[in-house]
Design a protein around this motif. Sequence first.
Motif, short mmCIF file in Angstrom:
data_model
loop_
_atom_site.label_atom_id
_atom_site.label_comp_id
_atom_site.label_asym_id
_atom_site.label_seq_id
_atom_site.Cartn_x
_atom_site.Cartn_y
_atom_site.Cartn_z
N MET A 1 29.36 68.75 52.33
CA MET A 1 29.08 70.01 51.64
C MET A 1 29.23 71.17 52.62
N ILE A 2 29.77 72.25 52.15
CA ILE A 2 30.00 73.42 52.97
C ILE A 2 28.70 74.20 53.14
N GLY A 3 28.39 74.55 54.37
CA GLY A 3 27.18 75.32 54.62
C GLY A 3 27.43 76.81 54.46
N GLN A 4 26.50 77.58 54.94
CA GLN A 4 26.58 79.04 54.86
C GLN A 4 27.75 79.55 55.71
N VAL A 5 28.37 80.60 55.22
CA VAL A 5 29.48 81.24 55.92
C VAL A 5 28.90 82.16 56.99
N THR A 6 29.46 82.11 58.19
CA THR A 6 28.92 82.92 59.29
C THR A 6 29.75 84.19 59.54
N SER A 7 30.99 84.21 59.07
CA SER A 7 31.86 85.37 59.29
C SER A 7 33.02 85.32 58.30
N VAL A 8 33.78 86.39 58.24
CA VAL A 8 34.97 86.40 57.39
C VAL A 8 35.95 85.33 57.87
N HIS A 10 35.29 82.54 59.33
CA HIS A 10 34.75 81.25 58.89
C HIS A 10 35.00 81.05 57.39
N TYR A 11 34.83 82.11 56.61
CA TYR A 11 35.11 82.03 55.16
C TYR A 11 36.57 81.63 54.92
N ILE A 12 37.48 82.30 55.62
CA ILE A 12 38.91 82.00 55.46
C ILE A 12 39.18 80.54 55.84
N GLU A 13 38.58 80.10 56.92
CA GLU A 13 38.79 78.72 57.37
C GLU A 13 38.27 77.69 56.37
N THR A 14 37.21 78.04 55.64
CA THR A 14 36.61 77.08 54.71
C THR A 14 37.16 77.19 53.28
N LEU A 15 38.04 78.16 53.02
CA LEU A 15 38.60 78.31 51.67
C LEU A 15 39.23 77.03 51.13
N PRO A 16 40.03 76.30 51.92
CA PRO A 16 40.61 75.07 51.38
C PRO A 16 39.54 74.04 50.98
N GLU A 17 38.42 73.99 51.70
CA GLU A 17 37.35 73.06 51.37
C GLU A 17 36.59 73.47 50.11
N ARG A 18 36.40 74.76 49.92
CA ARG A 18 35.63 75.22 48.76
C ARG A 18 36.48 75.36 47.51
N PHE A 19 37.81 75.33 47.66
CA PHE A 19 38.74 75.49 46.54
C PHE A 19 38.53 74.40 45.48
N VAL A 77 29.23 85.98 49.56
CA VAL A 77 29.69 84.59 49.42
C VAL A 77 28.61 83.58 49.78
N ASN A 78 27.58 84.03 50.48
CA ASN A 78 26.45 83.16 50.79
C ASN A 78 25.37 83.24 49.71
N GLY A 79 25.61 84.02 48.65
CA GLY A 79 24.64 84.12 47.57
C GLY A 79 23.47 85.03 47.86
N LYS A 80 23.57 85.85 48.93
CA LYS A 80 22.47 86.75 49.31
C LYS A 80 22.66 88.16 48.76
N LEU A 81 23.82 88.40 48.14
CA LEU A 81 24.11 89.68 47.52
C LEU A 81 24.89 89.39 46.25
N THR A 106 34.18 80.62 40.35
CA THR A 106 34.41 79.25 39.90
C THR A 106 35.48 78.57 40.76
N ILE A 107 36.50 79.32 41.11
CA ILE A 107 37.61 78.76 41.90
C ILE A 107 37.17 78.52 43.35
N PHE A 108 36.43 79.48 43.91
CA PHE A 108 35.92 79.40 45.29
C PHE A 108 34.41 79.59 45.25
N PRO A 109 33.66 78.56 44.87
CA PRO A 109 32.20 78.72 44.71
C PRO A 109 31.50 79.09 46.02
N PRO A 110 30.37 79.80 45.89
CA PRO A 110 29.60 80.17 47.08
C PRO A 110 29.09 78.94 47.81
N ALA A 111 28.78 79.11 49.09
CA ALA A 111 28.22 78.02 49.88
C ALA A 111 26.87 77.61 49.32
N LYS A 112 26.54 76.36 49.48
CA LYS A 112 25.25 75.85 48.99
C LYS A 112 24.38 75.46 50.15
#
Length: 112
Positions: A1-8, A10-19, A77-81, A106-112
């Motif tokens: 499971m993908i954790g919280q995103v720490t930076s933009v 990091h978000y870009i790097e995790t896009l394939p996993e969250r897709f 993207v971390n669900g804090k805003l 839905t396509i790129f869900p927020p980190a859980k």
Amino acid sequence: MIGQVTSVKHYIETLPERFQADASKGVHAIFQFELSGDEGSTFHVSVDDGTMKVSDGLAPSPTTTITMNAADYVKMVNGKLSGTMAFMKGLLKVTGNILLAQKMQTIFPPAK
């Protein structure tokens, strides 16, 4: 499971996993991100009927453009805003197809 995103980055790097390929069936779109401030970035994601590709820089003709401060985007993207609240407060600007921008959750869900 993908954790919280720490930076933009990091978000870009995790896009394939969250897709979520199933959620993108029938979607043909280019999502452009113009994220400003420290650690900001300009990139775009091409979604084509269950596949995706991330590219640096501006797209020639994006379907939807998201403009936001990088730190606020990471919070969102971390669900804090809430995206809705960010939009209403003027922190998030969306141009182009707004309905597709909403489908991004839905396509790129927020980190859980």
